[in-house]
Design a protein around this motif. Sequence first.
Motif, short mmCIF file in Angstrom:
data_model
loop_
_atom_site.label_atom_id
_atom_site.label_comp_id
_atom_site.label_asym_id
_atom_site.label_seq_id
_atom_site.Cartn_x
_atom_site.Cartn_y
_atom_site.Cartn_z
N LEU A 114 0.80 -1.22 0.00
CA LEU A 114 0.00 0.00 0.00
C LEU A 114 0.83 1.27 0.00
CD1 LEU A 114 -2.84 1.26 0.06
CD2 LEU A 114 -2.68 1.24 2.54
N PRO A 115 1.86 1.44 0.84
CA PRO A 115 2.62 2.70 0.81
C PRO A 115 3.28 2.97 -0.53
CG PRO A 115 3.10 1.49 2.82
CD PRO A 115 2.29 0.59 1.96
N PHE A 168 -7.62 -3.98 4.64
CA PHE A 168 -6.73 -2.84 4.80
C PHE A 168 -7.07 -2.00 6.03
CE2 PHE A 168 -6.32 -3.89 0.36
CZ PHE A 168 -4.98 -3.69 0.13
N ASP A 169 -8.01 -2.47 6.85
CA ASP A 169 -8.46 -1.71 8.02
C ASP A 169 -7.41 -1.78 9.12
OD1 ASP A 169 -10.02 -0.29 9.80
OD2 ASP A 169 -11.05 -2.08 10.51
N SER A 170 -6.57 -0.77 9.19
CA SER A 170 -5.61 -0.63 10.28
C SER A 170 -5.28 0.85 10.46
CB SER A 170 -4.33 -1.42 10.01
OG SER A 170 -3.57 -0.80 9.00
N ARG A 171 -4.83 1.19 11.63
CA ARG A 171 -4.48 2.58 11.91
C ARG A 171 -3.35 3.05 11.00
NH1 ARG A 171 -3.11 2.61 17.45
NH2 ARG A 171 -5.34 2.67 17.85
N HIS A 172 -2.37 2.18 10.77
CA HIS A 172 -1.23 2.53 9.92
C HIS A 172 -1.66 2.84 8.49
CE1 HIS A 172 2.30 1.60 7.38
NE2 HIS A 172 2.93 2.28 8.32
N ASN A 173 -2.53 2.00 7.93
CA ASN A 173 -2.98 2.22 6.56
C ASN A 173 -3.83 3.48 6.44
OD1 ASN A 173 -1.69 -0.05 5.63
ND2 ASN A 173 -3.49 -1.34 5.75
N LYS A 181 -3.68 6.14 8.29
CA LYS A 181 -2.81 7.29 8.43
C LYS A 181 -2.02 7.54 7.15
CE LYS A 181 0.57 9.35 11.47
NZ LYS A 181 1.38 9.23 12.66
N ALA A 182 -1.54 6.48 6.52
CA ALA A 182 -0.81 6.62 5.26
C ALA A 182 -1.70 7.21 4.17
CB ALA A 182 -0.26 5.26 4.81
N ILE A 183 -2.97 6.81 4.14
CA ILE A 183 -3.89 7.33 3.14
C ILE A 183 -4.19 8.80 3.41
CG2 ILE A 183 -6.24 7.11 2.22
CD1 ILE A 183 -5.96 4.07 2.83
N PHE A 184 -4.41 9.15 4.69
CA PHE A 184 -4.64 10.56 5.04
C PHE A 184 -3.43 11.41 4.68
CE2 PHE A 184 -8.18 9.63 8.11
CZ PHE A 184 -9.07 10.53 7.55
N ASN A 185 -2.22 10.91 4.95
CA ASN A 185 -1.00 11.65 4.65
C ASN A 185 -0.79 11.84 3.15
OD1 ASN A 185 -0.46 11.96 7.35
ND2 ASN A 185 0.97 10.24 7.44
N ALA A 186 -1.36 10.95 2.36
CA ALA A 186 -1.28 11.08 0.90
C ALA A 186 -2.31 12.08 0.36
CB ALA A 186 -1.47 9.73 0.23
#
Length: 137
Positions: A18-19, A47-52, A54-59
Amino acid sequence: MLAPLPVAPVNETDTVLLPEGLNTLKRVARLTDLNIDGSHLNLDGGFDSRHNRKAIFNAGLIPNIKENPRNRKTPKRGRKRLFNAAIHSLRLCVERTFAWEDKFKRLLLRFEFKQQRHYGMKLMAYTLINLRHFCGA
């Protein structure tokens, strides 16, 4: 159909990719002058995780991921995650496109050992899918 996908061995899961996929999506959007800021990224419950999220929000995207219950008897406490069921129902179009991709036997079983060749075959398949869709063949 855009294909900013990372090419990886079969034994790697999609969540690991994903990243890198987000980075290539942003690069393709820049190259094509496509504004994706504030767009919804529709993914399944895997894909339901805090890390994913956050990565999507940061994108610069909005994650639209159905919450994975993970064998819970009661709902998780706290603030509810962003989820739009109407947008998520459009995921059928994505799954249909994957089914079209599976019609290409060369992609269904990966015969290519080099990742660039496999990626090239995917691009040719996506080009044929687009031609069929837009030309009505």
